[in-house]
Write an enzyme that holds these catalytic residues in place. Structure first.
Site, PDB file in Angstrom:
ATOM      1  N   PRO A   2      13.738   5.504  -3.326  1.00  0.00           N
ATOM      2  CA  PRO A   2      13.525   5.903  -4.821  1.00  0.00           C
ATOM      3  C   PRO A   2      12.595   5.064  -5.267  1.00  0.00           C
ATOM      4  CG  PRO A   2      15.609   6.520  -4.008  1.00  0.00           C
ATOM      5  CD  PRO A   2      15.097   5.658  -2.868  1.00  0.00           C
ATOM      6  N   GLU A   3      11.538   5.365  -5.944  1.00  0.00           N
ATOM      7  CA  GLU A   3      10.870   4.780  -6.958  1.00  0.00           C
ATOM      8  C   GLU A   3      10.443   5.681  -8.158  1.00  0.00           C
ATOM      9  OE1 GLU A   3       8.151   1.883  -5.153  1.00  0.00           O
ATOM     10  OE2 GLU A   3       9.070   1.657  -3.379  1.00  0.00           O
ATOM     11  N   LYS A  51      12.408   4.019 -13.126  1.00  0.00           N
ATOM     12  CA  LYS A  51      13.605   4.612 -12.138  1.00  0.00           C
ATOM     13  C   LYS A  51      14.843   5.302 -12.564  1.00  0.00           C
ATOM     14  CE  LYS A  51      12.089   0.755  -9.090  1.00  0.00           C
ATOM     15  NZ  LYS A  51      12.427  -0.172  -8.122  1.00  0.00           N
ATOM     16  N   CYS A 226      -1.709  -3.589  12.360  1.00  0.00           N
ATOM     17  CA  CYS A 226      -2.323  -3.364  11.107  1.00  0.00           C
ATOM     18  C   CYS A 226      -3.350  -2.210  11.513  1.00  0.00           C
ATOM     19  CB  CYS A 226      -3.176  -4.393  10.555  1.00  0.00           C
ATOM     20  SG  CYS A 226      -3.949  -4.134   9.114  1.00  0.00           S
ATOM     21  N   CYS A 229      -6.988  -4.115  10.820  1.00  0.00           N
ATOM     22  CA  CYS A 229      -7.383  -5.116  11.651  1.00  0.00           C
ATOM     23  C   CYS A 229      -6.561  -5.318  13.134  1.00  0.00           C
ATOM     24  CB  CYS A 229      -7.385  -6.546  10.871  1.00  0.00           C
ATOM     25  SG  CYS A 229      -5.722  -7.201  10.802  1.00  0.00           S
ATOM     26  N   CYS A 251       0.333  -7.848   6.201  1.00  0.00           N
ATOM     27  CA  CYS A 251      -0.882  -8.329   7.123  1.00  0.00           C
ATOM     28  C   CYS A 251      -1.170  -9.908   6.905  1.00  0.00           C
ATOM     29  CB  CYS A 251      -1.904  -7.350   7.413  1.00  0.00           C
ATOM     30  SG  CYS A 251      -3.188  -7.842   8.495  1.00  0.00           S
ATOM     31  N   CYS A 254      -5.330  -9.594   6.646  1.00  0.00           N
ATOM     32  CA  CYS A 254      -5.914  -9.103   5.625  1.00  0.00           C
ATOM     33  C   CYS A 254      -5.119  -9.522   4.194  1.00  0.00           C
ATOM     34  CB  CYS A 254      -5.644  -7.450   5.708  1.00  0.00           C
ATOM     35  SG  CYS A 254      -6.167  -6.582   7.002  1.00  0.00           S
TER      36      CYS A 254
END
Length: 256
Positions: A2-3, A51, A226, A229, A251, A254
């Protein structure tokens, strides 16, 4: 997880059936509020702030926070619940609809809710979102890791662990990098665009792909290649709170 977008959707479901309606039954399954009875009272508004979800009834509000496991479910009256009854924290009914809050991390009946939540930073899903204020808040401590600053709801409301990890990846920034070394206005703009893009989706995606396993760039992909990449995604923690809701994914190629 939940966000801000999850809570926005929950508020929209409840609002559609309850806003402006008179409650025919209410039950708080929280000892402190066991004697609160809202029967006969009108639901004035249903809204989300970051939230947090508020159901305004007169000069008080039902305030809930989903935390990790919580959910609001809305269904026609008489429909079988989709979670066990012992997980219910509050039950609301009109003449034809029922809303049940399950496993809510916070479930309370509070006066003057806007004052209670005044500590929150600008809400990313507020149509009047103040990006400049969010940038000012986030840059107040330039030595703080961007990964912890993004989760601080006092600074900007709505970002959780998924969006924290995904936004850092898309900006090419490791979560441990100090705020002072990050393009904060661009980060704030990206966070807002990600939440807005997902606020009405049934399946959250930051990649544009809703296929299972392809919805996110790094979140939940520890050890997997990833998508850009092919370098294995790292799974780690930031700080001393090594809890599952604060695990980080990034990553190493990246993001720098």
């Amino acid at each position: 997880m939940p966000e801000g977008d999850t809570v926005y959707q929950a508020a929209a479901r409840i609002r559609r059936r309850f806003e402006g309606q008179v409650l025919r039954y209410s039950q708080f399954r929280v000892p402190r509020y066991a004697l609160v009875d809202l029967t006969g009272r009108r639901v004035d508004a249903v809204r989300s702030i970051g939230k947090h979800l508020l159901i305004d009834v007169g000069d008080h509000a039902i305030h809930s926070h989903l935390k990790m496991e919580g959910a609001w479910m809305v269904h026609p009256l008489g429909t079988r619940w989709r979670r066990p009854g012992h997980q219910a924290r509050i039950v609301l009914r009109t003449d034809g609809w029922e809303a049940v809050g399950f496993e809510l991390g916070v479930c309370e009946w509070i006066p003057d809710p806007d004052t209670e939540l005044s500590y929150l930073g600008p809400d990313l899903l507020d149509p009047a979102f103040d990006a400049a204020a969010a940038v000012t808040n986030l840059t107040r401590d330039p030595d703080r890791p961007i990964g912890t600053a993004l989760l601080d709801q006092h600074l900007m409301a709505g970002v959780g662990n998924v969006y924290r990890c995904e936004a850092c990846f898309l900006r090419g920034v490791r979560p441990a990098r100090p705020v002072g070394e990050v393009d904060v206005p661009a980060m704030v703009d990206l966070c807002q665009r990600l939440l807005v893009a997902n606020k009405d989706r049934t399946v959250r995606t930051t990649t544009g792909n809703t296929r299972r396993g392809q919805q996110s760039w790094v979140y939940g992909r520890g050890g997997r290649p990833c998508l850009r990449c092919r370098t294995p995604i790292e799974r780690t923690f930031l700080g001393d709170d090594n809890s599952e809701d604060r695990v980080l994914y990034y990553c190493p190629r990246c993001q720098s």
